[in-house]
Write a protein that holds these residues in place. Sequence first.
Motif, short mmCIF file in Angstrom:
data_model
loop_
_atom_site.label_atom_id
_atom_site.label_comp_id
_atom_site.label_asym_id
_atom_site.label_seq_id
_atom_site.Cartn_x
_atom_site.Cartn_y
_atom_site.Cartn_z
N THR A 211 0.85 -1.20 0.00
CA THR A 211 0.00 0.00 0.00
C THR A 211 0.88 1.25 0.00
O THR A 211 2.06 1.20 0.38
CB THR A 211 -0.89 0.05 1.26
N LEU A 212 0.28 2.36 -0.38
CA LEU A 212 1.01 3.63 -0.38
C LEU A 212 1.48 3.97 1.04
O LEU A 212 2.61 4.44 1.24
CB LEU A 212 0.11 4.74 -0.93
N LYS A 213 0.63 3.67 2.03
CA LYS A 213 0.98 3.95 3.41
C LYS A 213 2.27 3.19 3.82
O LYS A 213 3.17 3.74 4.45
CB LYS A 213 -0.19 3.51 4.30
N THR A 214 2.33 1.91 3.42
CA THR A 214 3.52 1.10 3.73
C THR A 214 4.72 1.65 2.97
O THR A 214 5.83 1.77 3.53
CB THR A 214 3.28 -0.37 3.32
N ALA A 215 4.51 2.01 1.70
CA ALA A 215 5.62 2.52 0.89
C ALA A 215 6.18 3.80 1.50
O ALA A 215 7.40 3.99 1.55
CB ALA A 215 5.15 2.77 -0.54
N ILE A 216 5.31 4.65 2.00
CA ILE A 216 5.77 5.92 2.58
C ILE A 216 6.66 5.65 3.80
O ILE A 216 7.73 6.24 3.96
CB ILE A 216 4.56 6.82 2.96
N ARG A 217 6.22 4.72 4.65
CA ARG A 217 7.04 4.40 5.84
C ARG A 217 8.37 3.78 5.41
O ARG A 217 9.42 4.07 5.96
CB ARG A 217 6.28 3.45 6.77
N GLN A 218 8.30 2.93 4.37
CA GLN A 218 9.51 2.23 3.93
C GLN A 218 10.52 3.21 3.33
O GLN A 218 11.69 3.18 3.66
CB GLN A 218 9.11 1.14 2.91
N TRP A 219 10.09 4.10 2.46
CA TRP A 219 11.09 4.99 1.86
C TRP A 219 11.56 6.06 2.83
O TRP A 219 12.66 6.57 2.70
CB TRP A 219 10.69 5.51 0.47
N GLY A 220 10.75 6.37 3.85
CA GLY A 220 11.26 7.23 4.94
C GLY A 220 12.41 6.53 5.65
O GLY A 220 13.46 7.13 5.92
N ASN A 221 12.22 5.25 5.94
CA ASN A 221 13.27 4.50 6.64
C ASN A 221 14.52 4.32 5.78
O ASN A 221 15.65 4.40 6.27
CB ASN A 221 12.74 3.12 7.06
N ILE A 222 14.33 4.06 4.49
CA ILE A 222 15.50 3.86 3.62
C ILE A 222 16.32 5.15 3.54
O ILE A 222 17.55 5.12 3.59
CB ILE A 222 15.07 3.40 2.20
N SER A 223 15.64 6.27 3.44
CA SER A 223 16.37 7.54 3.38
C SER A 223 17.12 7.78 4.69
O SER A 223 18.28 8.19 4.69
CB SER A 223 15.40 8.70 3.12
N GLY A 224 16.45 7.49 5.81
CA GLY A 224 17.10 7.65 7.12
C GLY A 224 18.30 6.72 7.26
O GLY A 224 19.34 7.09 7.82
N LEU A 225 18.15 5.53 6.70
CA LEU A 225 19.24 4.53 6.74
C LEU A 225 20.47 5.08 6.03
O LEU A 225 21.60 4.99 6.54
CB LEU A 225 18.72 3.28 6.03
N THR A 226 20.25 5.67 4.88
CA THR A 226 21.38 6.19 4.09
C THR A 226 22.08 7.32 4.86
O THR A 226 23.32 7.36 4.92
CB THR A 226 20.85 6.73 2.74
N ILE A 227 21.29 8.19 5.46
CA ILE A 227 21.88 9.29 6.22
C ILE A 227 22.62 8.74 7.45
O ILE A 227 23.73 9.16 7.78
CB ILE A 227 20.80 10.31 6.65
N GLY A 228 22.02 7.77 8.11
CA GLY A 228 22.64 7.18 9.31
C GLY A 228 23.94 6.47 8.98
O GLY A 228 24.91 6.55 9.75
N LEU A 229 24.00 5.80 7.83
CA LEU A 229 25.25 5.13 7.43
C LEU A 229 26.31 6.18 7.14
O LEU A 229 27.47 6.04 7.54
CB LEU A 229 25.01 4.27 6.18
#
Length: 333
Positions: A211-229
């Motif tokens: 769902t779009l709702k799941t996708a939004i949470r997922q790409w928020g996390n992926i972006s945060g992951l990149t910044i955190g790394l």
Amino acid sequence: MNEQDAVGQQDSENLVNSLRVKVYAPASISNLGSGFDVIGVAIDRPGDFVVVERQKEPGFRFSVHADGVEVPSSPQENVAAHVASLMINEFKPPFGLKMVLHKKMPVGSGLGSSGASSVAAVLGVNSLLPKPLRKIDLLRFAVEGERKASGSPHADNVAPSLLGGAVLIRSYEPLDVISIPMKNSIVWVVVHPHVIVRTEEARNILPKAITLKTAIRQWGNISGLTIGLASGDAALVGKCVEDEVAEPVRSRLIPGYDDVKRAALAAGAYGCSISGSGPSVFAVASSGSSAKRIGDAMKRAFVRAAGIKSDLYISRANMEGARIVSKSHKSTS
Ligand code: HSE
């Protein structure tokens, strides 16, 4: 040309006359939870070795030393032989090649075992070619090993194993791979329980749509992951490994998973998820001592919850990736 390419080229030039090379390719944690198929990080151990030698007789000879690991030894079935053959067919070197795969990594482990074999093979063959390619140009051959192993040419194990550090696969068509400029302060805890999960099977059970709702949470996390790394922020990375796409279904293939994750978090991990397609489980720590405490708690949880023994690997990111361990100008043929 970036620094890594320059070093790669210099290394390649030194190798033009080598007759025999030994190569090491490290394991990798792919997905890092939320980054399904697009993020992976290389770790120091375990890994696979390949020895490749020029031969006067034309053709390609392949064998496996497997140390108890069950892996196909026929050149038609083994991923290392497959990717080596693809390179030989394309570059047609004016000599034969003999390759021995020293298979150290367990298969179906979620540690990028097939990826490490493929990467070691392509770097080994490349090192003996009259005109070796840059590391990054070997990626298209290495992903073919993944296609052979699991039916899918994902690059999130082979890219970090080859290039080192953390890697983002920004696009598959065309393949666009970005090394994340990272602060290497995070300590990765990986526990490999002694069960086998086949990547192909673990991919087949994934949802075909989200769902779009799941996708939004997922790409928020992926972006945060990149910044955190990039910033070496273990707390941010730990928060962002949360995965709403693969973990809910794949965790069912890992006996005791929920207990192991709970144990990791209770022992102080910043986050915990499935390494690759499992069954290995990784956790995020910021020091060697907390990593050991977390790893031991996860191992105990695997025994308590599922009666399964496991191996523990602790390391920071392996920033070098696949490397030439030794080279010689002597051939045994
Ligand atoms: N990204 C791949 C998957 C890695 O999760 O299926 C497999 O090792």
